[in-house]
Design a protein around this motif. Sequence first.
Motif, short mmCIF file in Angstrom:
data_model
loop_
_atom_site.label_atom_id
_atom_site.label_comp_id
_atom_site.label_asym_id
_atom_site.label_seq_id
_atom_site.Cartn_x
_atom_site.Cartn_y
_atom_site.Cartn_z
N ASN A 143 52.10 -53.96 32.76
CA ASN A 143 53.12 -53.07 32.24
C ASN A 143 52.83 -51.64 32.67
OD1 ASN A 143 54.56 -55.04 30.81
ND2 ASN A 143 53.07 -54.96 29.14
N PHE A 144 53.87 -50.95 33.16
CA PHE A 144 53.74 -49.57 33.56
C PHE A 144 54.31 -48.68 32.46
CE2 PHE A 144 53.65 -51.84 37.53
CZ PHE A 144 52.64 -51.19 38.25
N SER A 145 53.57 -47.68 32.07
CA SER A 145 54.04 -46.78 31.02
C SER A 145 53.46 -45.39 31.29
CB SER A 145 53.59 -47.28 29.66
OG SER A 145 54.06 -46.44 28.64
N PRO A 146 54.25 -44.35 31.14
CA PRO A 146 55.68 -44.42 30.81
C PRO A 146 56.54 -44.56 32.06
CG PRO A 146 54.97 -42.15 30.83
CD PRO A 146 53.75 -42.98 31.15
N LEU A 147 57.65 -45.23 31.92
CA LEU A 147 58.63 -45.30 33.00
C LEU A 147 59.47 -44.03 33.00
CD1 LEU A 147 59.85 -48.98 32.53
CD2 LEU A 147 58.43 -48.12 34.40
N ALA A 148 60.05 -43.73 34.14
CA ALA A 148 60.89 -42.54 34.26
C ALA A 148 62.07 -42.66 33.30
CB ALA A 148 61.38 -42.37 35.69
N SER A 149 62.36 -41.60 32.59
CA SER A 149 63.43 -41.64 31.59
C SER A 149 64.79 -41.86 32.22
CB SER A 149 63.43 -40.32 30.79
OG SER A 149 63.65 -39.22 31.66
N ARG A 150 64.94 -41.52 33.52
CA ARG A 150 66.24 -41.69 34.17
C ARG A 150 66.67 -43.15 34.24
NH1 ARG A 150 62.86 -40.48 38.55
NH2 ARG A 150 63.37 -38.29 38.30
N LEU A 151 65.71 -44.07 34.11
CA LEU A 151 66.07 -45.49 34.14
C LEU A 151 67.01 -45.85 33.00
CD1 LEU A 151 62.67 -47.16 35.11
CD2 LEU A 151 64.72 -46.99 36.51
N GLY A 152 66.93 -45.10 31.91
CA GLY A 152 67.81 -45.36 30.78
C GLY A 152 69.27 -45.04 31.07
N ASN A 153 69.51 -44.30 32.15
CA ASN A 153 70.88 -43.96 32.52
C ASN A 153 71.51 -44.96 33.48
OD1 ASN A 153 70.72 -41.52 31.05
ND2 ASN A 153 69.72 -40.50 32.77
N ILE A 154 70.73 -45.96 33.89
CA ILE A 154 71.22 -46.95 34.85
C ILE A 154 71.51 -48.24 34.12
CG2 ILE A 154 70.78 -48.13 37.02
CD1 ILE A 154 70.83 -45.08 37.28
N ALA A 155 72.78 -48.62 34.07
CA ALA A 155 73.17 -49.85 33.36
C ALA A 155 73.05 -51.06 34.25
CB ALA A 155 74.62 -49.70 32.88
N PRO A 156 72.85 -52.24 33.67
CA PRO A 156 72.82 -53.47 34.48
C PRO A 156 74.17 -53.68 35.16
CG PRO A 156 72.01 -53.87 32.25
CD PRO A 156 72.63 -52.51 32.24
N PHE A 157 74.16 -54.41 36.27
CA PHE A 157 75.36 -54.69 37.05
C PHE A 157 75.83 -56.09 36.65
CE2 PHE A 157 76.95 -53.61 41.63
CZ PHE A 157 78.24 -53.57 41.15
N HIS A 158 76.94 -56.17 35.88
CA HIS A 158 77.40 -57.44 35.35
C HIS A 158 77.72 -58.45 36.45
CE1 HIS A 158 77.89 -54.99 31.73
NE2 HIS A 158 77.90 -56.11 31.05
#
Length: 400
Positions: A2-17
């Motif tokens: 596990n990598f921590s902390p991850l870049a906060s910008r990842l929270g702005n990227i939604a999954p691709f349905h």
Amino acid sequence: MNFSPLASRLGNIAPFHVMELAKMAAALERQGRSIIHMGIGEPDFTAAPAVIEAASRAMAEGLTQYTSALGLPALRAAIAGHYLRTYGLQVAPERIIVTAGASGALLLACAALVEQGAEVLMPDPSYPCNRHFVAAFEGQAKMIPSGPAERFQLTDAMVRANWGAATRGVLLASPSNPTGTSIDPAELGRIVASVTERGGFTIVDEIYQGLSYDAAPFSALSLGEDVIVINSFSKYFNMTGWRLGWLVVPESLVPHIEKLAQNLFICASAISQYAGLACFAPESLALFEERKAEFRRRRDYIVPALEEIGFRVPVKPDGAFYVYADCSALADDADRLTIDMLEQAGVVLVPGLDFGSHAARQYIRLSYATSMENLQEAVARLKTYFKRGTGLAPGFTLPK
């Protein structure tokens, strides 16, 4: 690990349905199910014979080393010739940067123009990756609800009404994914004028411009040298996996894009670039036009077929290979409907949730980049599915 902390910008990227549905479809196929794929926007045609021959020749001759970060001079000149031949536009080859697909072009444009907190206006619905490129550079995509009355595009009035202190520009696509609709050239001209007046940038994604069916060829480059245009060899030229695109920018921006390209990509694939030159051979262009006519034939079949089933197509697509269909007469949730249609009918479609939030549960996107036989079989399966009415998720109703 596990990598921590991850870049906060990842929270702005939604999954691709669409990719999640593709994984579900693959699992069903492994069970022996027959699945018709109308989700991912990829031509069912492959590269032209001359393109494949050019790639083979480049490998045989050892033309596999790095090129300039801006691309092969011959390819940049060939793209400039394409603009002259197709659109009657004189575009200096020096303004053209060859990129690793349209995605690479969008990344470079956003890296050069989007700062932390910068706001970029886009229509909702839009291709999801466009807003994610903005988010990757800590900008904010401001999604403006757009419906059938606006052809699911931005208008000049919408741009002026939503321009704020943090707004830096607009990112448009014409024709658009997911809707297959274009912006009227006069309206686009008004948008460009308003953005320029405010000191902003206009980026126009023209990846589907070669697949425009109902109007004379048009490029936003005709609206002035400050307009930034993105294009690709993926769709009209049928080279999705070759990862080759281009970016046209004002001359003053070229050295800045070159610096970014040198550091982020080094260059686009040399083999793909040499192959791409063959796209502009007369026999290749003739083939692409034949394939374009086939896409139009498929559109003219699938739109009335969907309407017969009970979907509503409020704006007939004039380009690309998508239909953005209103399913509200059939179901109350497009997301659940697409999952149920996959599981029960073996047909992959994409819910509107991938493309924004405005009326997203009311729409599905269909890609007709598949054979006419597949389209006809999909229509037959969907007719049976809705007539049967069994196995539907709660809240679904049958066509009126």
